[in-house]
Design an enzyme around this catalytic site. Structure first.
Site, PDB file in Angstrom:
ATOM      1  N   SER A  64       0.801  -1.238   0.000  1.00 33.77           N
ATOM      2  CA  SER A  64       0.000   0.000   0.000  1.00 33.77           C
ATOM      3  C   SER A  64       0.829   1.281   0.000  1.00 33.77           C
ATOM      4  CB  SER A  64      -0.933   0.026   1.204  1.00 33.77           C
ATOM      5  OG  SER A  64      -2.012  -0.826   0.974  1.00 33.77           O
ATOM      6  N   LYS A  67       0.424   3.320  -3.018  1.00 26.83           N
ATOM      7  CA  LYS A  67      -0.764   4.162  -3.254  1.00 26.83           C
ATOM      8  C   LYS A  67      -0.402   5.651  -3.267  1.00 26.83           C
ATOM      9  CE  LYS A  67      -3.906   0.815  -1.057  1.00 26.83           C
ATOM     10  NZ  LYS A  67      -4.531   0.459   0.239  1.00 26.83           N
ATOM     11  N   TYR A 189      -3.360  -2.459 -10.431  1.00 26.48           N
ATOM     12  CA  TYR A 189      -3.260  -2.268  -8.972  1.00 26.48           C
ATOM     13  C   TYR A 189      -2.400  -3.355  -8.314  1.00 26.48           C
ATOM     14  CZ  TYR A 189      -4.643  -2.188  -4.070  1.00 26.48           C
ATOM     15  OH  TYR A 189      -4.620  -2.173  -2.696  1.00 26.48           O
ATOM     16  N   TYR A 240      -5.006   3.954   7.938  1.00 23.67           N
ATOM     17  CA  TYR A 240      -6.377   3.431   8.020  1.00 23.67           C
ATOM     18  C   TYR A 240      -6.999   3.733   9.384  1.00 23.67           C
ATOM     19  CZ  TYR A 240      -3.791   0.937   4.477  1.00 23.67           C
ATOM     20  OH  TYR A 240      -2.958   0.638   3.450  1.00 23.67           O
ATOM     21  N   VAL A 258       1.226  -3.761   3.850  1.00 22.49           N
ATOM     22  CA  VAL A 258       1.168  -5.061   4.525  1.00 22.49           C
ATOM     23  C   VAL A 258       2.425  -5.906   4.303  1.00 22.49           C
ATOM     24  CG1 VAL A 258      -1.342  -5.291   4.723  1.00 22.49           C
ATOM     25  CG2 VAL A 258      -0.187  -6.125   2.666  1.00 22.49           C
TER      26      VAL A 258
HETATM   27  N1  GLN Z   1      -2.279  -5.180  -2.066  1.00 23.57           N
HETATM   28  C1  GLN Z   1      -2.799  -5.092  -0.735  1.00 23.57           C
HETATM   29  C2  GLN Z   1      -4.319  -5.205  -0.751  1.00 23.57           C
HETATM   30  O1  GLN Z   1      -4.921  -4.620  -1.595  1.00 23.57           O
HETATM   31  C3  GLN Z   1      -2.376  -3.817  -0.096  1.00 23.57           C
HETATM   32  C4  GLN Z   1      -2.900  -3.643   1.301  1.00 23.57           C
HETATM   33  C5  GLN Z   1      -1.971  -2.916   2.223  1.00 23.57           C
HETATM   34  O2  GLN Z   1      -0.762  -2.874   2.048  1.00 23.57           O
HETATM   35  N2  GLN Z   1      -2.547  -2.401   3.309  1.00 23.57           N
HETATM   36  O3  GLN Z   1      -4.914  -5.864   0.035  1.00 23.57           O
END
Ligand code: GLN
Length: 304
Positions: A64, A67, A189, A240, A258
């Site tokens: 993430s 992003k 993505y 989050y 993650v």
């Molecule tokens: N690719 C992961 C997902 O979409 C990214 C989530 C994350 O890093 N919080 O679930």
């Protein structure tokens, strides 16, 4: 003069010895292979000095964290029009939560939760000629490092198990908030999330957010105003349903993934990246958050 190297060494040694390390993400099967004992720290000062400790140069799945980079590229194309399709409010919900998306008619709360990142991915798929190649080139350019790569195994692994993201994409599509096909947006993505970078590379990539939109090569990639806005979104939405806790403990804009990475920065001052694959129950690196809390407490450097 602050002894940054000594502080990083102490944090590394202290947390390396800690027994509770969190749990490595397993919902993307390829990520579960990582060793919970990895710990890397890298700090890049805007004056050019840098400091490292532990596994600071080992690439890992940025997930993430990508992003933020995708958002910065999309802003270059759409500027203010983005905010008609995605909001800028913290969600207070986990990164993959869907109920608010339905309640709020397909407008994601912010670009750093999964549904918001899918809208940003859609914008990039619409504007980039070769979306995957061009986005990777952008990440390489802002990091000044042509060795950065996708991990196709991780992308495939998520493509075959990422049902929640399929659900989010179909929901967005049903609200007319995706212009491209669900398959094309998700393919992009999953690849952006699979990019592998080390703490050192991430600190250099995020340099532009600490430096008014200019990368280490002094090229202006985004306007000063957009760098300010992206930092604000990182502060309020980067973790989050733990964004409040991160602001409370660490006090910096930042973003987690993650894969166990976190990048945080103090505008006009420094960028710091940590990697420790064990996550807390909210999907953020447990040791990484502790490391950053120790860093801002010991240096007295935070936005507050
Ligand atoms: N690719 C992961 C997902 O979409 C990214 C989530 C994350 O890093 N919080 O679930």
């Amino acid at each position: 003069m602050i002894d940054f190297q000594g502080i990083l060494n102490n944090i590394h040694d202290d947390l390396k010895a800690q027994e509770v390390k969190g749990i490595v993400a397993s919902y993307i099967p390829e990520l579960s292979k990582k060793d919970v004992n990895n710990l890397g720290l890298f700090m890049q000062h805007v004056d050019g000095r840098s400091f490292s400790a532990g596994d600071a140069f080992t690439p890992f799945s940025i997930q993430s964290i990508s992003k933020v980079l995708a958002l910065s590229k999309a802003i270059a194309f759409e500027d203010n029009k983005i905010w008609e399709r995605v909001d800028v409010e913290p969600s207070g919900n986990p990164f993959n939560h869907l109920s608010l998306l339905e309640l709020e008619n397909g407008i994601p709360r912010n670009p750093l939760i999964n549904s918001g990142a899918l809208v940003i991915a859609d914008i990039l798929v619409s504007h980039l000629e070769n979306p995957k190649e061009d986005f990777l080139q952008y990440v390489r350019d802002i990091s000044n490092d042509q060795t950065i790569k996708y991990n196709f195994k991780v992308a495939d692994s998520e493509e075959s198990t990422g049902f929640n993201n399929f659900a989010a994409a179909y929901l967005l599509k049903s609200f007319n908030n995706l212009n491209n096909s669900v398959e094309d947006v998700l393919d992009f993505y999953f690849h952006q999330c699979s990019i592998e970078m080390s703490c050192a590379q991430l600190s250099k990539a995020f340099y532009l957010f600490a430096n008014g939109g200019k990368c280490m090569n002094n090229k202006q990639h985004i306007p000063v105003k957009q760098a300010k806005r992206i930092n604000a979104i990182m502060l309020t939405c980067g973790f989050y349903d733990e964004a409040g806790e991160f602001a409370f403990e660490v006090g910096l804009p930042g973003k987690s993934g993650v894969g166990g990475g976190i990048v945080a920065l103090l505008p006009n001052n420094f960028i710091i990246a940590t990697w420790a694959p064990g996550l807390n129950p909210r999907g953020n690196s447990l040791i990484g958050m502790q490391a950053l809390e120790q860093f801002t407490s010991q240096t007295n450097l935070s936005i507050f």
